[in-house]
Design a protein around this motif. Sequence first.
Motif, PDB file in Angstrom:
ATOM      1  N   SER A  55      96.475  78.866  61.313  1.00  0.00           N
ATOM      2  CA  SER A  55      95.428  78.995  60.300  1.00  0.00           C
ATOM      3  C   SER A  55      95.270  80.451  59.852  1.00  0.00           C
ATOM      4  O   SER A  55      95.157  80.738  58.653  1.00  0.00           O
ATOM      5  N   LEU A  56      95.283  81.373  60.805  1.00  0.00           N
ATOM      6  CA  LEU A  56      95.148  82.795  60.488  1.00  0.00           C
ATOM      7  C   LEU A  56      96.338  83.312  59.678  1.00  0.00           C
ATOM      8  O   LEU A  56      96.204  84.234  58.881  1.00  0.00           O
ATOM      9  N   LEU A  57      97.487  82.688  59.860  1.00  0.00           N
ATOM     10  CA  LEU A  57      98.686  83.055  59.110  1.00  0.00           C
ATOM     11  C   LEU A  57      98.685  82.442  57.712  1.00  0.00           C
ATOM     12  O   LEU A  57      99.013  83.104  56.725  1.00  0.00           O
ATOM     13  N   ILE A  58      98.268  81.184  57.625  1.00  0.00           N
ATOM     14  CA  ILE A  58      98.322  80.432  56.371  1.00  0.00           C
ATOM     15  C   ILE A  58      97.231  80.849  55.382  1.00  0.00           C
ATOM     16  O   ILE A  58      97.479  80.973  54.187  1.00  0.00           O
ATOM     17  N   SER A  59      96.030  81.073  55.863  1.00  0.00           N
ATOM     18  CA  SER A  59      94.887  81.308  54.978  1.00  0.00           C
ATOM     19  C   SER A  59      95.098  82.462  53.987  1.00  0.00           C
ATOM     20  O   SER A  59      94.961  82.273  52.780  1.00  0.00           O
ATOM     21  N   PRO A  60      95.456  83.669  54.451  1.00  0.00           N
ATOM     22  CA  PRO A  60      95.660  84.749  53.477  1.00  0.00           C
ATOM     23  C   PRO A  60      96.869  84.510  52.579  1.00  0.00           C
ATOM     24  O   PRO A  60      96.873  84.909  51.414  1.00  0.00           O
ATOM     25  N   LEU A  61      97.866  83.826  53.106  1.00  0.00           N
ATOM     26  CA  LEU A  61      99.049  83.503  52.303  1.00  0.00           C
ATOM     27  C   LEU A  61      98.671  82.613  51.121  1.00  0.00           C
ATOM     28  O   LEU A  61      99.109  82.837  49.996  1.00  0.00           O
ATOM     29  N   LEU A  62      97.832  81.621  51.365  1.00  0.00           N
ATOM     30  CA  LEU A  62      97.393  80.733  50.293  1.00  0.00           C
ATOM     31  C   LEU A  62      96.527  81.474  49.280  1.00  0.00           C
ATOM     32  O   LEU A  62      96.612  81.208  48.081  1.00  0.00           O
ATOM     33  N   ASP A  63      95.708  82.401  49.762  1.00  0.00           N
ATOM     34  CA  ASP A  63      94.869  83.192  48.853  1.00  0.00           C
ATOM     35  C   ASP A  63      95.726  83.950  47.847  1.00  0.00           C
ATOM     36  O   ASP A  63      95.381  84.063  46.669  1.00  0.00           O
ATOM     37  N   VAL A  64      96.872  84.455  48.307  1.00  0.00           N
ATOM     38  CA  VAL A  64      97.759  85.244  47.452  1.00  0.00           C
ATOM     39  C   VAL A  64      98.718  84.361  46.658  1.00  0.00           C
ATOM     40  O   VAL A  64      98.915  84.563  45.458  1.00  0.00           O
ATOM     41  N   SER A  65      99.321  83.364  47.320  1.00  0.00           N
ATOM     42  CA  SER A  65     100.382  82.558  46.697  1.00  0.00           C
ATOM     43  C   SER A  65      99.874  81.393  45.862  1.00  0.00           C
ATOM     44  O   SER A  65     100.602  80.885  45.016  1.00  0.00           O
ATOM     45  N   ALA A  66      98.674  80.931  46.131  1.00  0.00           N
ATOM     46  CA  ALA A  66      98.152  79.765  45.410  1.00  0.00           C
ATOM     47  C   ALA A  66      96.709  80.009  44.966  1.00  0.00           C
ATOM     48  O   ALA A  66      95.811  79.230  45.294  1.00  0.00           O
ATOM     49  N   PRO A  67      96.469  81.080  44.193  1.00  0.00           N
ATOM     50  CA  PRO A  67      95.096  81.379  43.790  1.00  0.00           C
ATOM     51  C   PRO A  67      94.510  80.334  42.843  1.00  0.00           C
ATOM     52  O   PRO A  67      93.298  80.259  42.677  1.00  0.00           O
ATOM     53  N   SER A  68      95.372  79.506  42.256  1.00  0.00           N
ATOM     54  CA  SER A  68      94.879  78.500  41.309  1.00  0.00           C
ATOM     55  C   SER A  68      94.241  77.292  41.994  1.00  0.00           C
ATOM     56  O   SER A  68      93.598  76.481  41.334  1.00  0.00           O
ATOM     57  N   LEU A  69      94.432  77.177  43.313  1.00  0.00           N
ATOM     58  CA  LEU A  69      93.789  76.071  44.026  1.00  0.00           C
ATOM     59  C   LEU A  69      92.279  76.244  43.941  1.00  0.00           C
ATOM     60  O   LEU A  69      91.762  77.333  44.154  1.00  0.00           O
ATOM     61  N   LYS A  70      91.582  75.143  43.622  1.00  0.00           N
ATOM     62  CA  LYS A  70      90.119  75.237  43.574  1.00  0.00           C
ATOM     63  C   LYS A  70      89.589  75.458  44.986  1.00  0.00           C
ATOM     64  O   LYS A  70      90.329  75.330  45.967  1.00  0.00           O
ATOM     65  N   ALA A  71      88.339  75.795  45.098  1.00  0.00           N
ATOM     66  CA  ALA A  71      87.738  76.092  46.398  1.00  0.00           C
ATOM     67  C   ALA A  71      87.970  74.928  47.365  1.00  0.00           C
ATOM     68  O   ALA A  71      87.814  73.762  47.006  1.00  0.00           O
ATOM     69  N   TYR A  72      88.373  75.246  48.579  1.00  0.00           N
ATOM     70  CA  TYR A  72      88.673  74.225  49.581  1.00  0.00           C
ATOM     71  C   TYR A  72      88.394  74.798  50.964  1.00  0.00           C
ATOM     72  O   TYR A  72      88.275  76.013  51.143  1.00  0.00           O
ATOM     73  N   THR A  73      88.317  73.902  51.932  1.00  0.00           N
ATOM     74  CA  THR A  73      88.233  74.275  53.332  1.00  0.00           C
ATOM     75  C   THR A  73      89.596  73.996  53.947  1.00  0.00           C
ATOM     76  O   THR A  73      90.128  72.887  53.797  1.00  0.00           O
ATOM     77  N   LEU A  74      90.168  74.989  54.615  1.00  0.00           N
ATOM     78  CA  LEU A  74      91.461  74.826  55.265  1.00  0.00           C
ATOM     79  C   LEU A  74      91.254  74.271  56.666  1.00  0.00           C
ATOM     80  O   LEU A  74      90.449  74.804  57.434  1.00  0.00           O
ATOM     81  N   GLU A  75      91.959  73.188  56.971  1.00  0.00           N
ATOM     82  CA  GLU A  75      91.963  72.615  58.320  1.00  0.00           C
ATOM     83  C   GLU A  75      93.392  72.590  58.801  1.00  0.00           C
ATOM     84  O   GLU A  75      94.265  72.025  58.133  1.00  0.00           O
ATOM     85  N   VAL A  76      93.657  73.194  59.947  1.00  0.00           N
ATOM     86  CA  VAL A  76      94.982  73.150  60.550  1.00  0.00           C
ATOM     87  C   VAL A  76      94.840  72.405  61.869  1.00  0.00           C
ATOM     88  O   VAL A  76      93.996  72.751  62.692  1.00  0.00           O
ATOM     89  N   SER A  77      95.658  71.371  62.052  1.00  0.00           N
ATOM     90  CA  SER A  77      95.557  70.554  63.261  1.00  0.00           C
ATOM     91  C   SER A  77      96.945  70.139  63.728  1.00  0.00           C
ATOM     92  O   SER A  77      97.928  70.250  62.990  1.00  0.00           O
ATOM     93  N   SER A  78      96.997  69.642  64.957  1.00  0.00           N
ATOM     94  CA  SER A  78      98.253  69.079  65.455  1.00  0.00           C
ATOM     95  C   SER A  78      98.501  67.764  64.722  1.00  0.00           C
ATOM     96  O   SER A  78      97.590  67.191  64.118  1.00  0.00           O
ATOM     97  N   MET A  79      99.717  67.282  64.795  1.00  0.00           N
ATOM     98  CA  MET A  79     100.040  66.035  64.112  1.00  0.00           C
ATOM     99  C   MET A  79      99.379  64.831  64.786  1.00  0.00           C
ATOM    100  O   MET A  79      99.258  63.785  64.183  1.00  0.00           O
ATOM    101  N   GLY A  80      98.913  64.992  66.026  1.00  0.00           N
ATOM    102  CA  GLY A  80      98.183  63.925  66.712  1.00  0.00           C
ATOM    103  C   GLY A  80      99.082  62.983  67.494  1.00  0.00           C
ATOM    104  O   GLY A  80     100.281  62.893  67.235  1.00  0.00           O
ATOM    105  N   LEU A  81      98.484  62.283  68.445  1.00  0.00           N
ATOM    106  CA  LEU A  81      99.248  61.340  69.264  1.00  0.00           C
ATOM    107  C   LEU A  81      99.561  60.060  68.508  1.00  0.00           C
ATOM    108  O   LEU A  81     100.672  59.550  68.566  1.00  0.00           O
ATOM    109  N   GLU A  82      98.559  59.494  67.844  1.00  0.00           N
ATOM    110  CA  GLU A  82      98.769  58.297  67.033  1.00  0.00           C
ATOM    111  C   GLU A  82      98.626  58.701  65.579  1.00  0.00           C
ATOM    112  O   GLU A  82      97.605  59.257  65.186  1.00  0.00           O
ATOM    113  N   ARG A  83      99.667  58.448  64.824  1.00  0.00           N
ATOM    114  CA  ARG A  83      99.690  58.898  63.435  1.00  0.00           C
ATOM    115  C   ARG A  83     100.541  57.959  62.594  1.00  0.00           C
ATOM    116  O   ARG A  83     101.431  57.281  63.095  1.00  0.00           O
ATOM    117  N   THR A  84     100.262  57.945  61.310  1.00  0.00           N
ATOM    118  CA  THR A  84     101.035  57.161  60.357  1.00  0.00           C
ATOM    119  C   THR A  84     102.312  57.917  60.022  1.00  0.00           C
ATOM    120  O   THR A  84     102.293  59.134  59.853  1.00  0.00           O
TER     121      THR A  84
END
Length: 155
Positions: A55-84
């Motif tokens: 998350s600490l790596l991705i957040s500033p990168l998105l601020d610079v590389s994708a400034p056109s994204l509207k306001a959002y909350t960044l969530e970084v998680s594991s892929m999980g044990l049960e997943r689609t």
Amino acid sequence: MDILELEKLLEKTLEGINCTLYDVAFLKENQTDILRVSIKACDRPTSLDVCQEASLLISPLLDVSAPSLKAYTLEVSSMGLERTLSKPRHFALSIGDLIECRLSDNTRIRGVLESAQGQEIVLNTEGTLTPLSLDKIKKAKTIFEFGKAKNPKKA
């Protein structure tokens, strides 16, 4: 920036901390726009610390590389044990896991995912290898059975 460009950017960035991208999703929960990034650590468990590092790596990168994204909350998680599982990448990252597939004709098949190459997977169903094409799978998910040993190849 479209979703494919975003995925490529995140994949390249996550390589730097020896993680791989599992999925990216834009969601809306309670009037909040969320960018959910699911990852898998390549050489260790995908712990909370790994997700925080990503998350600490991705957040500033998105601020610079994708400034056109509207306001959002960044969530970084594991892929999980049960997943689609819906993309070839999902299957490739789930080799060795128990999965259940519902096929186009509504039959269900459950087995350990032995391989995933492009649009083809192979399930081990009680010793029988069953090849399947992804276009024949209507729905697939991993199954976690509590108390059962994890595949030793993945530990």
